[in-house]
Design an enzyme around this catalytic site. Sequence first.
Site, PDB file in Angstrom:
ATOM      1  N   CYS A   1       0.843  -1.202   0.000  1.00 11.79           N
ATOM      2  CA  CYS A   1       0.000   0.000   0.000  1.00 11.79           C
ATOM      3  C   CYS A   1       0.875   1.247   0.000  1.00 11.79           C
ATOM      4  O   CYS A   1       2.013   1.222   0.467  1.00 11.79           O
ATOM      5  CB  CYS A   1      -0.888   0.055   1.244  1.00 11.79           C
ATOM      6  SG  CYS A   1      -2.107  -1.256   1.353  1.00 11.79           S
ATOM      7  N   ASP A   2       0.293   2.324  -0.502  1.00  8.25           N
ATOM      8  CA  ASP A   2       0.938   3.627  -0.400  1.00  8.25           C
ATOM      9  C   ASP A   2      -0.146   4.689  -0.365  1.00  8.25           C
ATOM     10  O   ASP A   2      -1.163   4.562  -1.051  1.00  8.25           O
ATOM     11  CB  ASP A   2       1.889   3.887  -1.558  1.00  8.25           C
ATOM     12  CG  ASP A   2       2.770   5.087  -1.264  1.00  8.25           C
ATOM     13  OD1 ASP A   2       3.686   4.951  -0.431  1.00  8.25           O
ATOM     14  OD2 ASP A   2       2.509   6.172  -1.816  1.00  8.25           O
TER      15      ASP A   2
END
Length: 195
Positions: free
Chosen positions: A68-69
């Site tokens: 994730c980012d």
Amino acid sequence: MTTVVLGSGSPSRLGLLRRAGLDPVVRTSGVDETPLLGETPVRLTRRLAHAKASTVAAGVADALVIGCDSVLEFEGVAYGKPHRPDVALDLWRRISGRTAVFHTGHCVVDTRTGRTVAEVCSTDVRFARVTEEDVAAYVATGEPLQMAGAFAIAGRGGWFVEHVAGHPSNLEGLSLPVLWRLLHRLDVRAVRLWR
């Protein structure tokens, strides 16, 4: 039981997954988070989530790897972790009393099959109008320095969030409904991953 790997060192993401019944192994990717020239906030989060998941997946077998980012988009600009107090103060002076969009790119790699799925979740956040004293006190805690958009909804930054339109867990860096859908697309039932 299938091993779940979180390709992120984020305490918020780890805590969220643990509260949701998972017990992931943590492996950080070391991926460079610098935006590419002309890259939109949505494309940035998608690219980085994919890069993180793919990098970590290359080193593990028989696992579901979650990458994730997150960034906060305000006036078309993506803001990640400020790292420095002056940068956090500047951002808070701009977003005080305003609405921004928090984007999180999600990517899951099933190393058993080689399949990869990805999606971006966007949540509107309206911030309270905060005083200079409030912002200075918040930044002095150090919390916003390591958080995308210089705030943590589940921490002291939660005091300054007036309204959320979209999934609230996204503000912790991972949307549970998005992860549910991605796992479903990989023919994995989240309930079977619960500890």
